[in-house]
Design a protein around this motif. Sequence first.
Motif, PDB file in Angstrom:
ATOM      1  N   ASN A   1       0.825  -1.216   0.000  1.00  0.00           N
ATOM      2  CA  ASN A   1       0.000   0.000   0.000  1.00  0.00           C
ATOM      3  C   ASN A   1       0.857   1.263   0.000  1.00  0.00           C
ATOM      4  N   ARG A   2       1.961   1.209   0.750  1.00  0.00           N
ATOM      5  CA  ARG A   2       2.858   2.372   0.789  1.00  0.00           C
ATOM      6  C   ARG A   2       3.501   2.598  -0.578  1.00  0.00           C
TER       7      ARG A   2
ATOM      8  N   LYS B   1       2.226   1.803  -3.543  1.00  0.00           N
ATOM      9  CA  LYS B   1       1.210   2.367  -4.432  1.00  0.00           C
ATOM     10  C   LYS B   1       0.984   3.848  -4.140  1.00  0.00           C
ATOM     11  N   LYS B   2       0.945   4.190  -2.862  1.00  0.00           N
ATOM     12  CA  LYS B   2       0.721   5.585  -2.485  1.00  0.00           C
ATOM     13  C   LYS B   2       1.877   6.472  -2.943  1.00  0.00           C
ATOM     14  N   ASP B   3       3.112   6.003  -2.752  1.00  0.00           N
ATOM     15  CA  ASP B   3       4.275   6.810  -3.143  1.00  0.00           C
ATOM     16  C   ASP B   3       4.354   6.973  -4.659  1.00  0.00           C
TER      17      ASP B   3
ATOM     18  N   ASP C   1       1.754   6.929  -6.642  1.00  0.00           N
ATOM     19  CA  ASP C   1       0.660   7.854  -6.951  1.00  0.00           C
ATOM     20  C   ASP C   1       1.091   9.300  -6.722  1.00  0.00           C
ATOM     21  N   ASN C   2       1.896   9.539  -5.694  1.00  0.00           N
ATOM     22  CA  ASN C   2       2.396  10.891  -5.420  1.00  0.00           C
ATOM     23  C   ASN C   2       3.320  11.387  -6.521  1.00  0.00           C
TER      24      ASN C   2
END
Length: 650
Positions: A429-430, A432-434, A436-437
Amino acid sequence: MESEVTCLYWVQEKETQDSTGNTSAASGQLQDATSDFLPKLPSLSRSFGSINEGMEENLEDAKKIKDQSQLNFLLVGLNNGQINLSIFGLFPCGTIDAKELLNVDQCSIVDAELSKDLKVLLLAVKVHNFLKILILDTRILSSRSRELHALALKHGHIISLLDYLSHTMQSITEAWENILLLEMESKLTSYAESMPEGSVSADFLELLMFGIASEPLERFLVHDLTDKGIKKLGHSIELSHSNIQKLILKHLHSVGQNIAYHLAELKGMARLTDRFNILGLDEDVVATSFTAAGSFLVKANEMLLVIDDSMKKYKSFFRWFYAVILRMSDDRIPDLTLTDVNQQDLAFIANYLYTLDGINKTKIKDISNPQKKCWLDRLGQYLVDEELVNPPDLSKNAWEKLLHENPCLLNHPSIIPRNDKTSLVQQHNRLKKDIDNVFKAPKHAIGSLFQLHHTVPLVDFRADLQLSMIHLCIEQKLLVAILQTDNLTQFKFFDIPVEEPNGFKMVHLCFNPPETIDGPRIPMKVLGIQFYLSDILSVLLEPSGENRSAIFVQLPTKSVREAESSTVDGSSLIDSSALRPVENMVASSFAVSGIRKVAVVLSESRRKVRLFEMEVEEDEEEEETMDATIGSNRDNDQSVLNISKCSEIE
C-alpha cells in the motif's frame, strides 16, 4: 470522476512530414529500451490463484501504450466546471477549474476541444443562463510534447506492473487463505470456551511432558481433530507455504525489480530539471517511491525467511501431534515419529502450547472475513493491513548486525531500510501511495500553466442546451454550432476569429424539405449537429408528416461562413442529392468521425444503430444493410460524401 461527466473528447497530435516524405508525430518517435534489459514476467494463470487468463496476453504492456508513437489526449468535462486532461486516457496531465477562471460559484462544462497542434484549448461553459467560450493557451503541451510522451509512457509501464503486482498479492493471499488452519482454529476455540481459562495450555503441556491427556482433551483430539484432520492440515500448510514461496520468488521479485527499474529511469528523468521540472516531476518524490519499492522487496525476502523457518517447525509440531492422536486411537505409530523430535523442536512445541489460551487476543484477521483469526501461523500477519504481531528476530543476521553497528551506514540514503513492524500488505500500500504521489504533482503543475486567452459570451438560453462544438482552425477561425431544445427547426452557427474573438459572425440555419417530399414546406426538425471535419458539418434531420425517416446532410462550412444573410436555408447551400435519406429509420441522434470516416445513427427506440462507411472507392459503392436476424439488402444511393456499406445492429 468526482462529478457527473458532461462531455468527452479525444484528440491526437497532428503528424508532420520530414524531408524524405515520412510522416511522424510532432513529438518525435521515442525509443523505449525496457525490453532490452528486463525479462518477461512469468504468467500468473499457470500459478496458484484465480487470475483471468485474458490478462495474460501482454503482461508488461497491459495498458497497450508501448507502440504509442503519437501523443493523444482524452478530455473529460464535468458538470462542476472542471475539465480533466489525460494522455492515452491514462496519465492525468492537467485539471482546469472554469469556476476559478470565470470567478463564479457554479458552472458546467458543455463541450471541449484541444487543437491538433496542442496550442489551444477551447471550452464551452454554461454559466447561469449564458454560454461562454473560453480560449486557453496550452502551448506548454506543444513545447514539451516529447517530455510528456516520455512521462506518459513511463506512467503506463508502471501502472501495468502495479496491476500485475496486485494480482500477485491476490494469489499469495488466496494461497494463504486455503490453509485449513481456520477450520481447526474454530474447533479449538469451541473447545477452549468450554474449559476454564488457562486449562487448555496446561492440558497440552502435560500431554507433551508426561504423555498423559485429560479426559476432555483426549475426547477432543480423537473425535474433533482426528488423525486424518491433523494429517490433512499438515499437508495443507506445506502446500500453501510452498505455493507462496514460488509466487514470491518467481513473480513478486520479478515485478518488484521491474518497477524499481522504471522508477530508477524516472529518477534520471527528474534530474533533467530543465526539461521535466516544469512538468512537476520531482526527484525527491521519485526517490521516495524508489525506496518504497526496495523496502517492499526487502519485506518479501523477510517473508521467505519466515516461510523457511515455519515449515521446519510446523513439520515437527504436526509430527508430534499426529503421533499423539494415533496413540490415543490405539493405532500403530510409525517408526521414528517421536524420536525424530530434537530439543529445538521440543522447545518450539512447548512455546506454542504455552500460548494457546491467548489465541482470542491475537489480532491477525483474515482478509476475506475480518471476524476470523489464524492460529499457529506467523505468515498470515504479513498478509493483512496491520503491523506485525510477532516480527522475526533478525538480530543475528550478519547484514543487520553490520547496519546497527555502523549508524553512518544505516542512515545512508543508498541503503534500503527494512521496516521491522510493517506487513507485506502495508509495504504494498505504501508503494502504491508513493508512486501515486509521483504522478499527482504533474497533473496540477501542467494544468496551472494553461493561461486564459479570451472569453467569448455567445447566447442567452432558457432551456437545456444541446451543443456540437468546436473545430479549429480554418484560417485562424473558430467554428461553433449550437442547437437549442426550445427551437429544433434551426441552429446557430458561429464564425469566430481566434485573435479577435469578439468580432464573431452568427448565422441562423434551417433546412426546408426538398420538393420530392410531400406535405407543407415546414422546416425539418434538427435532431443533431456535429463537425465531421473542420470544413464539413454533419446534420441529422427529420421531416414533418407521415414519413419521418431521417435525412443525413454533409454541409460545407465555407458556404455558411460566406453567407451574406443572418438567416439561411441550408438546403440552398447544397445540391439536392446531398440530402441523403436514412431509409426505414426514425432516428433520435447520431455521431460522426471524419478521422475514422464513419457515421452512426441511433433509432428513436434507442435499440438499433446503423453504421455507415462515409468515404469508399467507387467500385465499393455497394450498400449492405445487415440485421442480426433478418439478413441483408442493397441500396446504391450516394451523397456528396458517399455513404456506403451500412450495417444495422439491434
